[in-house]
Design a protein around this motif. Structure first.
Motif, short mmCIF file in Angstrom:
data_model
loop_
_atom_site.label_atom_id
_atom_site.label_comp_id
_atom_site.label_asym_id
_atom_site.label_seq_id
_atom_site.Cartn_x
_atom_site.Cartn_y
_atom_site.Cartn_z
N UNK A 1 -10.62 12.40 5.17
CA UNK A 1 -11.21 11.78 3.99
C UNK A 1 -10.38 10.58 3.57
N UNK A 2 -11.06 9.57 3.01
CA UNK A 2 -10.34 8.39 2.52
C UNK A 2 -10.94 7.92 1.20
N UNK A 3 -10.39 8.40 0.07
CA UNK A 3 -10.81 7.85 -1.22
C UNK A 3 -10.35 6.40 -1.36
N UNK A 4 -11.22 5.58 -1.95
CA UNK A 4 -10.91 4.18 -2.23
C UNK A 4 -11.02 3.94 -3.73
N UNK A 5 -10.13 3.15 -4.28
CA UNK A 5 -10.18 2.84 -5.70
C UNK A 5 -9.03 1.94 -6.08
N UNK A 6 -8.58 2.08 -7.31
CA UNK A 6 -7.48 1.26 -7.81
C UNK A 6 -6.47 2.15 -8.54
N UNK A 7 -5.21 1.93 -8.22
CA UNK A 7 -4.13 2.73 -8.78
C UNK A 7 -4.08 2.64 -10.31
N UNK B 1 -7.18 1.66 6.66
CA UNK B 1 -6.04 1.57 5.76
C UNK B 1 -5.50 0.15 5.67
N UNK B 2 -5.43 -0.52 6.81
CA UNK B 2 -4.95 -1.90 6.83
C UNK B 2 -5.95 -2.83 6.13
N UNK B 3 -7.24 -2.61 6.41
CA UNK B 3 -8.27 -3.45 5.79
C UNK B 3 -8.28 -3.27 4.27
N UNK B 4 -8.11 -2.04 3.81
CA UNK B 4 -8.07 -1.79 2.36
C UNK B 4 -6.87 -2.51 1.74
N UNK B 5 -5.72 -2.43 2.41
CA UNK B 5 -4.53 -3.11 1.88
C UNK B 5 -4.74 -4.61 1.84
N UNK B 6 -5.38 -5.15 2.86
CA UNK B 6 -5.64 -6.59 2.90
C UNK B 6 -6.53 -7.01 1.73
N UNK B 7 -7.43 -6.11 1.33
CA UNK B 7 -8.32 -6.38 0.21
C UNK B 7 -7.73 -5.95 -1.13
N UNK B 8 -6.48 -5.48 -1.10
CA UNK B 8 -5.81 -4.97 -2.30
C UNK B 8 -6.61 -3.87 -2.96
N UNK B 9 -7.15 -2.99 -2.13
CA UNK B 9 -7.84 -1.79 -2.56
C UNK B 9 -6.95 -0.60 -2.23
N UNK C 1 0.83 -1.21 0.00
CA UNK C 1 0.00 0.00 0.00
C UNK C 1 0.87 1.26 0.00
N UNK C 2 0.31 2.31 -0.52
CA UNK C 2 0.93 3.63 -0.49
C UNK C 2 -0.18 4.64 -0.70
N UNK C 3 0.11 5.90 -0.44
CA UNK C 3 -0.89 6.95 -0.64
C UNK C 3 -1.05 7.20 -2.13
N UNK C 4 -1.96 6.49 -2.73
CA UNK C 4 -2.13 6.50 -4.19
C UNK C 4 -2.43 7.91 -4.70
N UNK C 5 -1.67 8.33 -5.69
CA UNK C 5 -1.82 9.68 -6.23
C UNK C 5 -2.69 9.73 -7.49
N UNK C 6 -2.73 8.64 -8.21
CA UNK C 6 -3.50 8.60 -9.46
C UNK C 6 -4.30 7.30 -9.49
N UNK C 7 -5.63 7.44 -9.46
CA UNK C 7 -6.49 6.27 -9.50
C UNK C 7 -7.12 6.12 -10.87
N UNK C 8 -7.49 4.90 -11.21
CA UNK C 8 -8.11 4.59 -12.49
C UNK C 8 -9.63 4.75 -12.34
N UNK C 9 -10.22 5.79 -12.92
CA UNK C 9 -11.66 6.02 -12.75
C UNK C 9 -12.53 4.95 -13.40
N UNK C 10 -11.94 4.11 -14.22
CA UNK C 10 -12.71 3.05 -14.87
C UNK C 10 -12.90 1.84 -13.97
N UNK D 1 -5.37 8.60 2.50
CA UNK D 1 -5.90 9.42 3.59
C UNK D 1 -5.62 10.90 3.34
N UNK D 2 -6.61 11.74 3.60
CA UNK D 2 -6.48 13.17 3.30
C UNK D 2 -6.94 14.04 4.47
N UNK D 3 -6.06 14.94 4.86
CA UNK D 3 -6.43 16.00 5.80
C UNK D 3 -6.54 17.35 5.09
N UNK D 4 -6.03 17.42 3.88
CA UNK D 4 -5.96 18.68 3.15
C UNK D 4 -7.29 19.08 2.53
#
Length: 213
Positions: A182-188, A145-153, A13-22, A157-160
């Motif tokens: 805020x916590x966006x979820x998606x795929x890199x 964050x851990x649960x998302x990583x376990x699910x490979x999602x 996992x990492x703080x994904x900067x670009x997600x695939x909207x598809x 995390x955003x405070x800005x």
């Protein structure tokens, strides 16, 4: 469910900067992440926060504007808004007491414990109570964050963002809530995320861990 170890998942996992909207997070994976949040530990079991799951494109666009146009908010398929109680009230603590009684029985010690909690928390300044509730939301964020990583999602995390603006967009004030994180979820998007190929950077263990034997 993956077969990798927890440390491997955290390295993935990492703080994904670009997600695939598809790509959209399947409902079953979202449900697991939300259940992990529900199971997160909190002070005195109060769970003084709510999770707002946002998928409406118009609402997401408004939140993105309130968050400095961070693209993950609209490129991800789901946005989790962690919203903490604006203060502790007798009614809110009584609801926690009732849940305990229903699960564990009407024990005098339970009622005495939560009566003491009311006596301690309710008279405090609302900002003190909100800060305490927000810290509980952050515990749940860590679990998410851990649960998302376990699910490979992927997640970011955003405070800005402007909390007052997000509160207004979601009508949180009327619900006695204030947005925390805020916590966006998606795929890199592996072809466009500049951070993906870079190595993970963490301090050496010996610089952040000490032992008192």
């Amino acid at each position: 469910m993956t077969k990798s170890t927890l440390i491997e998942q955290l390295n993935w996992r990492y703080a994904t900067k670009k997600m695939d909207p598809a790509k959209s997070v399947p409902q079953e994976k979202l449900d697991i992440i939300l259940e992990a949040i529900r199971m997160a530990p909190t002070s005195s079991g109060t769970q003084p926060f709510e999770i707002i799951v946002v998928t409406n494109p118009d609402v997401l666009a408004k939140i993105q504007t309130a968050a400095g146009d961070q693209a993950q908010i609209t490129e991800g398929s789901h946005l989790l808004v962690f919203a903490a109680w604006d203060t502790y009230t007798a009614n809110r603590i009584d609801e926690v007491t009732d849940l305990n009684v229903a699960a564990r029985g009407d024990l005098p010690m339970l009622n005495a414990y939560y009566d003491n909690l009311k006596n301690s928390y309710v008279p405090r300044d609302a900002e003190v109570n909100y800060a305490h509730a927000a810290r509980q939301a952050y515990i749940a964020l860590g679990i998410a964050l851990v649960a998302a990583a376990e699910q490979e999602v992927d997640s970011t995390p955003m405070e800005g963002f402007d909390p007052a603006a997000v509160d207004d967009i979601l009508g949180l004030k009327a619900r006695g809530l204030r947005s925390v994180v805020l916590l966006p979820l998606g795929y890199r998007d592996p072809t466009a995320d500049w951070l993906l190929p870079m190595g993970k950077v963490r301090k050496p263990a010996e610089t952040i861990v000490s032992h008192v034997d």
